[in-house]
Design a protein around this motif. Sequence first.
Motif, PDB file in Angstrom:
ATOM      1  N   THR A 119       0.848  -1.211   0.000  1.00  0.00           N
ATOM      2  CA  THR A 119       0.000   0.000   0.000  1.00  0.00           C
ATOM      3  C   THR A 119       0.878   1.253   0.000  1.00  0.00           C
ATOM      4  O   THR A 119       0.638   2.179  -0.775  1.00  0.00           O
ATOM      5  CB  THR A 119      -0.909   0.008   1.245  1.00  0.00           C
ATOM      6  OG1 THR A 119      -1.644  -1.210   1.276  1.00  0.00           O
ATOM      7  CG2 THR A 119      -1.881   1.170   1.204  1.00  0.00           C
TER       8      THR A 119
ATOM      9  N   ARG B  99       1.064   3.952  -3.030  1.00  0.00           N
ATOM     10  CA  ARG B  99       0.642   5.332  -2.778  1.00  0.00           C
ATOM     11  C   ARG B  99       1.786   6.316  -3.032  1.00  0.00           C
ATOM     12  O   ARG B  99       1.583   7.507  -3.079  1.00  0.00           O
ATOM     13  CB  ARG B  99       0.194   5.482  -1.322  1.00  0.00           C
ATOM     14  CG  ARG B  99      -1.146   4.895  -1.034  1.00  0.00           C
ATOM     15  CD  ARG B  99      -2.226   5.968  -1.046  1.00  0.00           C
ATOM     16  NE  ARG B  99      -3.524   5.354  -0.966  1.00  0.00           N
ATOM     17  CZ  ARG B  99      -4.204   4.903  -2.012  1.00  0.00           C
ATOM     18  NH1 ARG B  99      -3.735   5.031  -3.227  1.00  0.00           N
ATOM     19  NH2 ARG B  99      -5.376   4.348  -1.858  1.00  0.00           N
TER      20      ARG B  99
ATOM     21  N   LYS C  45      -6.192   9.018  -1.250  1.00  0.00           N
ATOM     22  CA  LYS C  45      -6.866   8.568  -2.464  1.00  0.00           C
ATOM     23  C   LYS C  45      -7.262   9.730  -3.339  1.00  0.00           C
ATOM     24  O   LYS C  45      -7.655  10.762  -2.821  1.00  0.00           O
ATOM     25  CB  LYS C  45      -8.116   7.792  -2.090  1.00  0.00           C
ATOM     26  CG  LYS C  45      -7.859   6.298  -1.948  1.00  0.00           C
ATOM     27  CD  LYS C  45      -9.169   5.582  -1.663  1.00  0.00           C
ATOM     28  CE  LYS C  45      -8.955   4.082  -1.666  1.00  0.00           C
ATOM     29  NZ  LYS C  45     -10.191   3.380  -1.280  1.00  0.00           N
TER      30      LYS C  45
ATOM     31  N   GLN D 229      -4.057  10.960   5.142  1.00  0.00           N
ATOM     32  CA  GLN D 229      -5.434  10.481   5.052  1.00  0.00           C
ATOM     33  C   GLN D 229      -5.554   9.117   5.744  1.00  0.00           C
ATOM     34  O   GLN D 229      -4.772   8.214   5.454  1.00  0.00           O
ATOM     35  CB  GLN D 229      -5.820  10.334   3.576  1.00  0.00           C
ATOM     36  CG  GLN D 229      -7.298  10.155   3.356  1.00  0.00           C
ATOM     37  CD  GLN D 229      -7.631  10.067   1.873  1.00  0.00           C
ATOM     38  OE1 GLN D 229      -6.928   9.440   1.101  1.00  0.00           O
ATOM     39  NE2 GLN D 229      -8.698  10.716   1.479  1.00  0.00           N
TER      40      GLN D 229
ATOM     41  N   TYR E 149      -4.007   3.477   8.633  1.00  0.00           N
ATOM     42  CA  TYR E 149      -3.167   4.318   7.789  1.00  0.00           C
ATOM     43  C   TYR E 149      -2.073   3.434   7.223  1.00  0.00           C
ATOM     44  O   TYR E 149      -1.465   2.675   7.982  1.00  0.00           O
ATOM     45  CB  TYR E 149      -2.539   5.475   8.569  1.00  0.00           C
ATOM     46  CG  TYR E 149      -1.573   6.260   7.700  1.00  0.00           C
ATOM     47  CD1 TYR E 149      -2.052   7.203   6.802  1.00  0.00           C
ATOM     48  CD2 TYR E 149      -0.206   6.006   7.731  1.00  0.00           C
ATOM     49  CE1 TYR E 149      -1.173   7.882   5.963  1.00  0.00           C
ATOM     50  CE2 TYR E 149       0.666   6.684   6.909  1.00  0.00           C
ATOM     51  CZ  TYR E 149       0.177   7.616   6.020  1.00  0.00           C
ATOM     52  OH  TYR E 149       1.034   8.285   5.181  1.00  0.00           O
ATOM     53  N   PRO E 150      -1.744   3.503   5.966  1.00  0.00           N
ATOM     54  CA  PRO E 150      -2.351   4.324   4.908  1.00  0.00           C
ATOM     55  C   PRO E 150      -3.650   3.705   4.392  1.00  0.00           C
ATOM     56  O   PRO E 150      -3.942   2.548   4.662  1.00  0.00           O
ATOM     57  CB  PRO E 150      -1.276   4.308   3.818  1.00  0.00           C
ATOM     58  CG  PRO E 150      -0.586   3.009   4.004  1.00  0.00           C
ATOM     59  CD  PRO E 150      -0.606   2.726   5.478  1.00  0.00           C
ATOM     60  N   VAL E 151      -4.401   4.515   3.632  1.00  0.00           N
ATOM     61  CA  VAL E 151      -5.672   4.063   3.063  1.00  0.00           C
ATOM     62  C   VAL E 151      -5.385   3.067   1.941  1.00  0.00           C
ATOM     63  O   VAL E 151      -4.512   3.305   1.116  1.00  0.00           O
ATOM     64  CB  VAL E 151      -6.459   5.278   2.511  1.00  0.00           C
ATOM     65  CG1 VAL E 151      -7.760   4.817   1.865  1.00  0.00           C
ATOM     66  CG2 VAL E 151      -6.716   6.260   3.614  1.00  0.00           C
ATOM     67  N   ASP E 152      -6.088   1.922   1.938  1.00  0.00           N
ATOM     68  CA  ASP E 152      -5.862   0.904   0.883  1.00  0.00           C
ATOM     69  C   ASP E 152      -6.238   1.457  -0.491  1.00  0.00           C
ATOM     70  O   ASP E 152      -7.223   2.169  -0.617  1.00  0.00           O
ATOM     71  CB  ASP E 152      -6.713  -0.343   1.165  1.00  0.00           C
ATOM     72  CG  ASP E 152      -6.189  -1.084   2.385  1.00  0.00           C
ATOM     73  OD1 ASP E 152      -5.060  -0.800   2.805  1.00  0.00           O
ATOM     74  OD2 ASP E 152      -6.944  -1.936   2.906  1.00  0.00           O
TER      75      ASP E 152
END
Lengths: 314, 106
Positions: free
Chosen positions: A51, A55, A314, B52, B103-106
């Motif tokens: 992830t 990101r 996101k 986020q 955290y973190p957002v998937d």
Amino acid sequence: MRLWDLMESPVQNVRALRRRTSILAGIHIVLTTASIALLALLVLRLKLLVTLAQRSNVETLLIGFFVAFVLVLLVTTGPATVGAVTLVALRLLEADRRQRWIQQHRVETRRGRRTLALLNLWVTGPEGTIEVALEDGFGRLGTLRVRGVELQLEGAPDGLGGPLFELATATLGEVAARDPHGSPLDIILWANVDRSEAEAYQSQVRAFERLAGVLETDPLWPTARLDAEGLARLRAVLAEAMPSLRETVVMPDIDYAAEFSIPLVPEPLAFVQIHRSESRADPVASLGCATVMVLAALIAAAWVVLFPPWVPGK
Amino acid sequence: MRGRLACLAIALVALGCRGPRPKVVSSTHRAAPGGGSVIEVVIENTGGGEGQVQVEATLRAAHGPLVRAERSLELHAHERVLVNLPLEVAADGSYRLEVTARYPVD
């Protein structure tokens, strides 16, 4: 520079050989432990790391690279790590029992073919070829032969050649008389690392030997001469080193050449690079570097897991 | 000396790039005035970073399917935020509430 010295020859005397064996055992154990810890961290926290990678601008494949890196290290150093753990356990025994066990289980059962390294000088003993039987009360390790520029080890287990040749060369360098203004005695090629280069060098030296025979003159190749006293000193040093040499046999390592490469213009536009290479890297240096890399990767991965960095949402 | 400066520089960069450390302080499931119910969650960022985070609330019943609601929100350093998650189910006490913050957002 210190690293380079280690790579070239960490064994200059019997004390250094003893220290190298202990350091190498420590390196193997730390490297394997750190590799397993890193692998476990990458697998157990894979979701978080993927992830974070997706990101950010870090390639997810980087995680796969580190998994492959530690797996290769674990597989290639596996036998030597087992040997390192065995050696640490054996050191709990008294010296005689330890030596007898190694001779019986690691020397007699694992005798290999001839190992060869090549010197820069033509070495002659009192009777031409020098032959030293590596033997003590616990049994025979093998036979060291110095024939011209060749350092030969016969009937010995793998893993003995490197430290034995380094020690023999350092001792020969101290006791042999060199040509005036001649280079210091040194190993310049390792046949088990670069066989074709070693063959070419041997042919060249033999050609000069035959030329000297035809011309009926002294050897044309630069020489180092050993007298009876020097030979006795070599035998004494090797006899003193026998217990440590036997212990190195427990950790059979793969020999590698080493190359340092520093791009002066950074990648991917590395038009200008500086290189430095060595025909053989001692395992203390090569696996020491690998251990530092794995520990650094482990600390970085643990830091990222414990304190995830900022990444865009996101 | 150079080594210490390099370590200091790395530490400063690491401090400047920290993400949040979300923690669920409290959570309640109560009836909503217009029908249905609402889950109230208080989230706290216990770290100095920001980013986020994702709040996920799950209602587990002894029988029947579970109900889940989630929301992403931005958390700044040491902030405490109240998050409301409206649901269609009644707050009749037959559900067990679980809330996580990620955290973190998937």
